[in-house]
Design an enzyme around this catalytic site. Sequence first.
Site, PDB file in Angstrom:
ATOM      1  N   GLY A  22       0.803  -1.219   0.000  1.00 64.56           N
ATOM      2  CA  GLY A  22       0.000   0.000   0.000  1.00 64.56           C
ATOM      3  C   GLY A  22       0.830   1.258   0.000  1.00 64.56           C
ATOM      4  N   GLY A  26      -0.489   7.964   0.084  1.00 64.83           N
ATOM      5  CA  GLY A  26      -0.910   8.067   1.474  1.00 64.83           C
ATOM      6  C   GLY A  26       0.135   7.680   2.494  1.00 64.83           C
ATOM      7  N   SER A 151      -6.077  -0.761  12.935  1.00 66.58           N
ATOM      8  CA  SER A 151      -6.875   0.460  12.938  1.00 66.58           C
ATOM      9  C   SER A 151      -7.540   0.607  14.299  1.00 66.58           C
ATOM     10  CB  SER A 151      -7.947   0.365  11.831  1.00 66.58           C
ATOM     11  OG  SER A 151      -8.950   1.349  11.992  1.00 66.58           O
ATOM     12  N   TYR A 176     -15.310  -3.936   7.995  1.00 70.51           N
ATOM     13  CA  TYR A 176     -13.977  -3.337   8.107  1.00 70.51           C
ATOM     14  C   TYR A 176     -13.375  -3.645   9.479  1.00 70.51           C
ATOM     15  CZ  TYR A 176     -10.245   0.147   8.177  1.00 70.51           C
ATOM     16  OH  TYR A 176      -9.030   0.770   8.275  1.00 70.51           O
TER      17      TYR A 176
END
Length: 322
Positions: A22, A26, A151, A176
């Site tokens: 990723g 970002g 997260s 999620y």
Amino acid sequence: MPRKPIDIIVADQSGKTALVTGASDGIGLRIASRLAAAGAEVILPVRSREKGERAAAEIRRAAPDATVSLRDLDLSSLASVAALGEALRSEGRPIHLMINNAGVMTPPERRTTADGFELQFGTNHLGHFALTAQLLPLLRAGHARVTCQISVAANQGEINWDDLNWEHSYNGMGAYSQSKIAFGLFGLELDRRSRTDGWELTANLSHPGVAPTSLLAARPELGRDQATSGRRLITAMSRLGITGTADSAALPALYAATSPLATRGGLYGPRHPGHLSGPPGAQQLYGRLRSAEDARRIWQISEELTGVSYPGRPAPTTSPSA
């Protein structure tokens, strides 16, 4: 009043190879940039070559001596994961740092991976689970530190054990949270199994807090044509210093992966109240991540779903009888 910059010192990483998922934009791009600037050779597995080339160019502009290479990877496809594993194993270079950072968040409607898994569970957890297995020989050779980016959502919700793929009643945020709880349990179980089975790697967890990144931005490939209202709120809060920035949100993973103070099996995130922003540091493990039984259960299920397996403890060698 201008926001006071938050930063950490990233120790010299010369001679190390780091793989960051990723990292085409970002938080991941900022993580990769800092590792490259610290001397690591950085591998960027990317779904879009075009975005990957732009990211690599940005890293090289900031650190002209950086060594950066691209590889193809779509974490939502187990065939793509296996292909990357085969390619890197054929190169044979040990991997010293692996930061599993990539993720997708709350598509407006239920979507599935190439293998039929709910997209968030399949990408955020199962894709990384399979990729780590594919690269295990290189991670062991490098005595690697594996950092799994979870997260704050892993501190809410639960694993939908009876419907892991959310086929019967889809809830985007619930799915999620599940993906991040499962991924956190995996990271902790990876470290436990390394201890007991002699894999010679360590693993820990990080979370970025809250920051305006591409997770909630317009993502046409996910069926989202414009940024969510949550993304707009987070951006406004970031300007006020309540939530973090993409730069500050990259620090916990960097700290977890490189700091001599970061320990195996720990969780690292922003230290300001609410853990939304601030300098990185150790945090109490979320309650949903404390069950070793849940970790073993999700591990076994993940092996069955992905078709990959991790080795057990090597059999002891014995000398022939005299």
